[in-house]
Write a protein that holds these residues in place. Sequence first.
Motif, short mmCIF file in Angstrom:
data_model
loop_
_atom_site.label_atom_id
_atom_site.label_comp_id
_atom_site.label_asym_id
_atom_site.label_seq_id
_atom_site.Cartn_x
_atom_site.Cartn_y
_atom_site.Cartn_z
N CYS A 34 0.86 -1.18 0.00
CA CYS A 34 0.00 0.00 0.00
C CYS A 34 0.90 1.23 0.00
CB CYS A 34 -0.90 0.00 1.23
SG CYS A 34 -1.84 1.52 1.43
N PRO A 35 0.67 2.17 -0.89
CA PRO A 35 1.53 3.37 -0.95
C PRO A 35 1.40 4.27 0.28
CG PRO A 35 -0.27 3.54 -2.53
CD PRO A 35 -0.34 2.17 -1.93
N GLU A 36 0.31 4.15 1.03
CA GLU A 36 0.12 5.01 2.20
C GLU A 36 0.67 4.40 3.49
OE1 GLU A 36 -3.02 7.59 2.89
OE2 GLU A 36 -3.99 7.18 0.96
N CYS A 37 0.36 3.13 3.73
CA CYS A 37 0.78 2.51 5.00
C CYS A 37 1.90 1.49 4.83
CB CYS A 37 -0.41 1.86 5.70
SG CYS A 37 -1.15 0.48 4.81
N GLU A 38 2.25 1.19 3.58
CA GLU A 38 3.32 0.26 3.25
C GLU A 38 3.09 -1.15 3.79
OE1 GLU A 38 7.16 1.94 4.07
OE2 GLU A 38 6.73 3.72 2.89
N GLU A 39 1.85 -1.51 3.95
CA GLU A 39 1.49 -2.87 4.35
C GLU A 39 1.23 -3.70 3.10
OE1 GLU A 39 1.15 -4.52 7.41
OE2 GLU A 39 2.19 -2.74 8.17
N PRO A 40 1.62 -4.99 3.10
CA PRO A 40 1.30 -5.84 1.95
C PRO A 40 -0.20 -6.13 1.90
CG PRO A 40 2.49 -7.09 3.62
CD PRO A 40 2.42 -5.68 4.10
N VAL A 41 -0.79 -5.93 0.74
CA VAL A 41 -2.24 -6.10 0.56
C VAL A 41 -2.45 -6.92 -0.72
CG1 VAL A 41 -4.42 -4.85 0.19
CG2 VAL A 41 -2.64 -3.84 1.62
N PRO A 42 -3.40 -7.85 -0.71
CA PRO A 42 -3.70 -8.57 -1.96
C PRO A 42 -4.09 -7.58 -3.06
CG PRO A 42 -4.75 -9.64 -0.10
CD PRO A 42 -4.19 -8.34 0.41
N LYS A 43 -3.57 -7.82 -4.27
CA LYS A 43 -3.80 -6.89 -5.38
C LYS A 43 -5.28 -6.64 -5.62
CE LYS A 43 0.38 -7.88 -8.04
NZ LYS A 43 0.95 -8.49 -9.23
N GLU A 44 -6.10 -7.69 -5.53
CA GLU A 44 -7.52 -7.52 -5.84
C GLU A 44 -8.29 -6.75 -4.78
OE1 GLU A 44 -7.19 -11.57 -3.81
OE2 GLU A 44 -6.21 -10.75 -5.57
N THR A 45 -7.72 -6.57 -3.59
CA THR A 45 -8.44 -5.83 -2.53
C THR A 45 -7.80 -4.47 -2.22
OG1 THR A 45 -7.20 -6.89 -0.75
CG2 THR A 45 -9.27 -7.96 -1.45
N MET A 46 -6.85 -4.04 -3.04
CA MET A 46 -6.15 -2.77 -2.77
C MET A 46 -7.12 -1.58 -2.76
SD MET A 46 -3.64 -0.93 -1.99
CE MET A 46 -2.09 -1.74 -2.20
N GLU A 47 -8.04 -1.54 -3.70
CA GLU A 47 -8.97 -0.42 -3.76
C GLU A 47 -9.84 -0.38 -2.50
OE1 GLU A 47 -12.61 1.07 -6.58
OE2 GLU A 47 -10.91 0.06 -7.56
N GLU A 48 -10.33 -1.52 -2.09
CA GLU A 48 -11.15 -1.61 -0.87
C GLU A 48 -10.31 -1.24 0.36
OE1 GLU A 48 -13.42 -4.95 1.84
OE2 GLU A 48 -13.01 -5.41 -0.26
N HIS A 49 -9.07 -1.74 0.40
CA HIS A 49 -8.16 -1.42 1.51
C HIS A 49 -8.00 0.09 1.65
CE1 HIS A 49 -4.50 -1.33 4.00
NE2 HIS A 49 -4.02 -0.48 3.09
N CYS A 50 -7.76 0.77 0.55
CA CYS A 50 -7.57 2.23 0.59
C CYS A 50 -8.83 2.95 1.05
CB CYS A 50 -7.12 2.74 -0.78
SG CYS A 50 -5.42 2.29 -1.17
N LYS A 51 -10.00 2.49 0.57
CA LYS A 51 -11.26 3.12 0.98
C LYS A 51 -11.54 2.92 2.47
CE LYS A 51 -13.75 2.92 -3.41
NZ LYS A 51 -14.83 2.27 -4.15
N VAL A 52 -11.27 1.72 2.96
CA VAL A 52 -11.60 1.40 4.35
C VAL A 52 -10.54 1.92 5.32
CG1 VAL A 52 -11.92 -0.50 5.99
CG2 VAL A 52 -12.99 -0.61 3.74
#
Length: 164
Positions: A34-52
Amino acid sequence: MEGDFSVCRNCKRHVVSANFTLHEAYCLQFLVLCPECEEPVPKETMEEHCKVEHQQVGCTMCQQSMQKSSLEFHKANECQERPVECKLCKLDMQLSKLELHKSYCGSRTELCQGCGRFIMHRMLAQHRDVCRSEQAQLGKETSPDPGKCLSITVAAALSAHLWP
């Protein structure tokens, strides 16, 4: 070797060397940082991760805007409107109002049961310790004469305090 570790180029985690090749292949294919928190996130859930996780929310106590992931820490440790307890009277109030409250609260007076004098609330605990220790040194088992209080006072006023 169990103690031999390597750092993954993608997620920056330490991985046991025996599993490193498999981990890194999986990590590079399915995870992104993740460009903001630098945590590894599954590619398909990156958009949801950023929103949440990086959604902007407002603190209900002070209305300051921040990322949702920071809100809990802010409310517990940083918010100037969070509830705190006055150590003198045990009343709950907002942190932003505590200093003003303590100046008034600590100036209230209370009767010292040891010497019969009125002592400011913020000095009462110290006064009681001194008053009790002085009474013990004098061998008094009952309340002393109010005119014989041995509380902490300014040196210039000491004689007037002890012998009114």
